[in-house]
Design a protein around this motif. Structure first.
Motif, PDB file in Angstrom:
ATOM      1  N   ALA A 276      -0.330   4.666   1.144  1.00 33.27           N
ATOM      2  CA  ALA A 276       0.399   5.154   0.751  1.00 33.27           C
ATOM      3  C   ALA A 276       1.011   5.250   1.405  1.00 33.27           C
ATOM      4  CB  ALA A 276       0.131   6.893   0.909  1.00 33.27           C
TER       5      ALA A 276
ATOM      6  N   ASP B 259       5.793   9.521   1.915  1.00 28.02           N
ATOM      7  CA  ASP B 259       4.747  10.674   1.919  1.00 28.02           C
ATOM      8  C   ASP B 259       3.997  10.475   2.659  1.00 28.02           C
ATOM      9  OD1 ASP B 259       4.828  10.609  -0.855  1.00 28.02           O
ATOM     10  OD2 ASP B 259       3.626   9.348  -1.444  1.00 28.02           O
ATOM     11  N   THR B 260       4.353   9.391   3.814  1.00 24.97           N
ATOM     12  CA  THR B 260       3.606   9.428   5.228  1.00 24.97           C
ATOM     13  C   THR B 260       4.351  10.308   6.370  1.00 24.97           C
ATOM     14  OG1 THR B 260       3.881   7.036   5.697  1.00 24.97           O
ATOM     15  CG2 THR B 260       1.680   7.447   4.750  1.00 24.97           C
TER      16      THR B 260
ATOM     17  N   SER C 282      -7.903  10.040   3.752  1.00 22.91           N
ATOM     18  CA  SER C 282      -6.854  10.125   2.734  1.00 22.91           C
ATOM     19  C   SER C 282      -5.345  10.905   3.752  1.00 22.91           C
ATOM     20  CB  SER C 282      -6.632  11.045   1.532  1.00 22.91           C
ATOM     21  OG  SER C 282      -7.571  12.217   1.759  1.00 22.91           O
TER      22      SER C 282
END
Length: 480
Positions: A52, A56-57, A107
């Protein structure tokens, strides 16, 4: 407190060994604070591990702070209404579920969901303090509260090197399996050791108030935690802060007019509670400022002119003793609280934090300088975090201790989130390139230390406005 409630409290205090109740609740507090440093060793690698983007992380960290801030006052109110032990068990169960989801996930969506559930467990600290108020005699309460408050720093300090060692030597999923195991142990210990509490408030859960508080706080905290990344004047950032403020204003108007409010704002507006909560922002800011700046200073390459070139484990071992100091001085904090009162204890602790940052501003050329400054911060946080719950509990009815301490924890969370955003923004803006990597300048760290000094100084001034209170043995809001 009514006669029936007093008799119930006396039965509660005799139902389990007092040392066992304190030890189990402190362990639960350690588990909750560990969640904040759990993924620190993985932050740089998360984009690769989760396939990612870095933007986002960052939610793997942000979502935990958001949920913790929102869930803590709500869980405190639920504890006052339905039983503090029961809500603590639910929060530990959420920790187990969230950790398991993250451990089984490959994920980013699964990890974020798991981290969100982990954030809810932060509510066990103010709930545990409220349980102690119900179960312990006044002469033991101060020391127990100091120990419980210390867990908010100890868990993170101890957890950081443990997480770093585990991340370096095992698959990253094992960090979450460790969190799940700690949750299981804590839940079983609470079920076996902590008695059912009998001091509860009447009324119903203010669902509208809970939703409004969650929306308003989320807007404010998104502005604080993500503003530097999104841009402080970006439309999304301004929408969050303006929307959050408007929602909280409407929420406050509603809370003052509803029959069973989520939080009694009239109690929260009492001078002792109000000044303590505002000062808590400064204390949260000062605590997290060291968590952001000191590890980076220790880990930066020597060629940068400011860093010491330590690895994550080495830096964590320099930071860890401050958390241990907080735990070791908890008996002293309890004795001082009983002897001089919580307000002077708060003032002394805030002064210690200011002096720590002045020290590191003047001397930070050796590793031991950072070590000494961090120890002094540990003393200051130990004193102030021990004093704040006692000031709150001396100022509110017994059946509102969970919600009131939860509100205090919320203000601390605002401070820590603010420190994370502000320090991160300063260090990113004032950086130079060394060997192709952008690293903060020495001037950037100086600015961060000055900001922490200002936050600590504001807390010192506010502590002087907290009204003097009678001793715990005499105050009507505490058990006698």
């Amino acid at each position: 407190m009514g006669e029936n409630d007093e008799r119930a409290r006396r039965r509660l205090s005799r139902s389990s060994p007092k040392w066992a109740i304190v030890a189990v609740l402190a362990f639960a507090g350690l588990c909750s604070s560990f969640m904040f440093t759990l993924v620190v060793p993985l932050q740089a690698e998360l984009p690769h591990l989760l396939n990612a983007s870095r933007e986002d992380t960052t939610w793997v960290v942000t979502i935990t702070l958001l949920v913790a801030a929102v869930a803590t006052p709500i869980s405190g109110r639920l504890g006052d209404m339905y039983g503090k032990r029961r809500v603590i068990i639910v929060l530990l169960a959420l920790l187990i579920v969230g950790s398991t989801i993250a451990a089984l996930s490959g994920s980013i969506v699964g990890v974020i969901i798991g981290r969100a559930l982990q954030g809810a467990v932060t509510g066990v600290v103010p709930l545990g303090i409220a349980v102690m108020r119900d179960a312990l005699p006044p002469e033991r309460l101060g020391t127990a509260v100091a120990l419980m408050s210390a867990t908010m720093g100890v868990g993170g300090a101890i957890g950081m090197p443990v997480a770093a060692i585990l991340a370096e030597n095992a698959d990253w999923h094992w960090l979450f399996w460790l969190a799940a195991a700690l949750g299981v142990i804590g839940l079983l210990l609470v079920v076996v050791t902590v008695p059912e509490d009998v001091l509860r408030s009447s009324g119903r859960l203010d669902v509208i108030g809970a939703i409004g508080l969650a929306i308003g706080l989320t807007g404010i905290l998104l502005f604080v935690s993500r503003g530097a990344e999104w841009g402080w004047t970006a439309p999304l950032t301004l929408t969050c802060v303006i929307g959050g403020i408007v929602v909280l204003l409407v929420w406050g108007w509603y809370q003052l007019r509803t029959k069973d409010p989520l939080l009694d704002l009239r109690v929260a507006a009492r001078p002792a509670v109000l000044f303590t909560n505002i000062a808590a922002i400064g204390m949260g800011f000062a605590l997290f400022a060291s968590n952001v700046t000191f590890p980076q200073l220790l880990e930066m390459p020597v060629g940068s002119g400011s860093g010491f070139g330590l690895d994550m484990v080495g830096a964590s071992l320099i930071i860890m003793p401050a958390g241990l100091v907080m735990m070791v001085i908890s008996p002293l904090s309890g004795w001082l609280e009983r002897t001089v009162g919580p307000r002077p204890l708060f003032t002394v602790g805030a002064v210690a934090i200011v002096l720590a940052y002045v020290f590191v501003l003047l001397w930070s050329s050796e590793v031991w300088h950072i070590f000494v400054a961090n120890l002094l911060i540990g003393v200051g946080i130990g004193f102030t975090f021990a004093a704040m719950p006692m000031i709150i509990m001396r100022s509110v009815p017994a059946n509102e201790t969970g919600a009131s301490n939860g509100l205090n924890a919320l203000f601390r969370s605002v401070g820590t989130s603010s420190a994370s955003a502000v320090m991160g923004g300063v260090l990113a803006a004032m950086s130079v390139t060394v060997d192709g990597v952008a690293v903060p300048t020495r001037a950037a760290f100086d600015v961060c230390f000055w900001l922490a000094i200002v936050a600590g100084a504001v807390a010192v001034v506010l502590s002087l406005f907290i009204p003097r209170q009678r001793s715990a043995e005499q105050h009507p809001s505490l058990p006698s």
